[in-house]
Scaffold this motif. Structure first.
Motif, short mmCIF file in Angstrom:
data_model
loop_
_atom_site.label_atom_id
_atom_site.label_comp_id
_atom_site.label_asym_id
_atom_site.label_seq_id
_atom_site.Cartn_x
_atom_site.Cartn_y
_atom_site.Cartn_z
N PRO A 118 38.08 35.92 95.42
CA PRO A 118 36.40 36.73 95.72
C PRO A 118 36.64 38.30 94.22
N GLY A 119 37.23 37.83 93.31
CA GLY A 119 37.02 38.29 92.28
C GLY A 119 37.44 39.74 92.01
N VAL A 120 37.73 40.69 93.19
CA VAL A 120 38.26 41.84 92.76
C VAL A 120 39.14 42.02 91.92
N VAL A 121 39.97 40.86 91.25
CA VAL A 121 40.92 41.80 90.04
C VAL A 121 39.67 41.05 89.33
N ALA A 122 39.16 40.12 89.46
CA ALA A 122 37.86 40.12 87.42
C ALA A 122 37.13 41.17 87.34
N ALA A 123 36.65 41.98 88.37
CA ALA A 123 36.38 43.50 88.37
C ALA A 123 36.71 44.33 87.81
N LEU A 124 38.01 43.93 88.23
CA LEU A 124 38.83 44.94 87.50
C LEU A 124 39.31 45.28 86.40
N LEU A 125 39.44 43.67 85.43
CA LEU A 125 39.54 42.97 84.10
C LEU A 125 38.14 43.56 83.43
N ALA A 126 37.01 43.30 84.05
CA ALA A 126 36.33 43.35 83.22
C ALA A 126 35.53 45.11 82.98
N GLU A 127 36.31 46.13 83.80
CA GLU A 127 36.53 47.62 83.43
C GLU A 127 37.69 47.94 83.01
N ILE A 128 38.77 47.02 82.62
CA ILE A 128 39.66 47.72 81.98
C ILE A 128 39.43 46.59 80.39
N PHE A 129 38.85 45.63 80.72
CA PHE A 129 37.89 45.08 78.93
C PHE A 129 37.02 45.70 79.04
N PRO A 130 36.00 47.18 78.54
CA PRO A 130 35.04 47.28 78.62
C PRO A 130 34.01 46.30 77.21
N ASP A 131 34.49 45.68 77.03
CA ASP A 131 33.78 45.24 76.04
C ASP A 131 34.03 43.90 75.79
N ARG A 132 34.53 42.36 76.48
CA ARG A 132 34.70 41.25 76.93
C ARG A 132 33.62 41.39 77.86
N GLU A 133 33.59 39.73 77.82
CA GLU A 133 33.18 39.37 79.23
C GLU A 133 34.28 38.68 79.93
N VAL A 134 34.26 38.18 80.81
CA VAL A 134 34.97 37.99 82.22
C VAL A 134 34.60 37.00 82.50
#
Length: 294
Positions: free
Chosen positions: A64-80
């Motif tokens: 459901p995307g919980v970790v994907a959203a976290l990865l977007a936060e951890i990598f603020p300059d990247r598409e996820v």
């Protein structure tokens, strides 16, 4: 944590084609949210080692995307890219992206693993959080994850660790050590799940060796603790009750342990999971970090 006791993360793809993902989605979402401190530590550790390679991040088996959203936060300059086979789970990921203002960077992609990664741009990082063990041929799965990476890109593989502990050994009723026996029963169930997968191949789960065989290098292995001591907050308690219920749904226990479990899941029993002050969550997740050579 996953329902079979092999760590955290999403638990679909277990050969249950009749699962109702509209029901399982919120359960999986809460499970991942309870484990967010662990995932944040793992993602930050991986980010420190992969920051020099630009490019998108792929969550392979995102649920459901919980970790994907976290990865977007951890990598603020990247598409996820959140990649999953279940449309209902990807809808939850898209909703989360909108709620958190990430809709411009967090994209969903419906695909079976591992082949569905071919349609995505090459990634600076592929996160495989407890998804590989749902692929029948894990060696081929690792090779596909490696091909999805840019040269110099990193694969973050979450496989292995220790099963969770949530209760004292002595509960005050029943036989001590029910969780150890539940672990053994779940191992039997997990072996059956693996055997039922299409194209399943039995492998020695030496993950560093398998990563090397897949053409990935510089493998680093580390384990991370999720340590939520008693008394746990409401959301953690609700997650643990649901987890106990799911685990008991597909394992065999003797009559004594089954009676103990029945008491534990009785909302009216003061010694049950709904009321016990000594409920906690402690587990270890092993992570293997590997690099596609430039």
């Amino acid at each position: 944590m996953s329902e079979h006791g092999h760590g955290h993360g999403h638990q679909h793809g277990h050969g249950h084609g009749d699962l109702d993902w509209s029901v399982m989605g919120p359960v999986m979402e809460r499970e991942a949210e309870v484990s967010l401190p662990l995932y944040r530590e793992i993602a930050s550790w991986a980010a420190e080692r992969s920051e020099r390679v630009p490019g998108p991040v792929v969550d392979a088996g995102s649920g459901p995307g919980v970790v994907a959203a976290l990865l977007a936060e951890i990598f603020p300059d990247r598409e996820v890219y959140a990649v999953d086979a279940e449309a209902a789970l990807l809808e939850r990921a898209a909703d989360r992206a909108h709620r958190t203002g990430l809709q411009g960077r967090l994209h969903t992609h419906r695909a079976e693993l591992p082949g569905g990664l071919d349609a995505l741009p090459a990634a600076s990082l592929v996160w495989a959080g407890r998804s590989l063990h749902h692929v029948g041929d894990q060696r081929a799965g690792l090779a596909a994850f490696g091909r999805a990476l840019l040269p110099g890109g990193h694969l973050v593989l979450l496989e292995g660790g220790l099963p969770p502990r949530t209760l004292p050994r002595e509960l005050g009723f029943g036989r001590p050590g029910i969780e150890s026996r539940l672990d053994a029963a779940q191992e039997e169930w997990f072996a059956g799940m693996r055997e039922s997968l299409p194209g399943t191949v039995k492998e020695t789960e030496d993950w560093p060796a398998l990563l090397e065989a897949a053409g990935l290098r510089h493998v680093v292995t580390r384990s991370f603790l999720l340590d939520l001591p008693a008394p746990v907050p409401y959301e953690t308690r609700a997650h643990l009750i649901a987890q106990w219920q799911r685990r008991l749904d597909h394992v065999e226990l003797d009559p004594v342990d089954r009676a103990t479990a029945h008491r534990l899941l009785d909302p009216e029993d003061s010694a049950g999971l709904y009321h016990r002050p000594d409920l906690f969550l402690l587990s270890a997740q092993t992570v293997h970090l590997a690099v596609r050579e430039e």
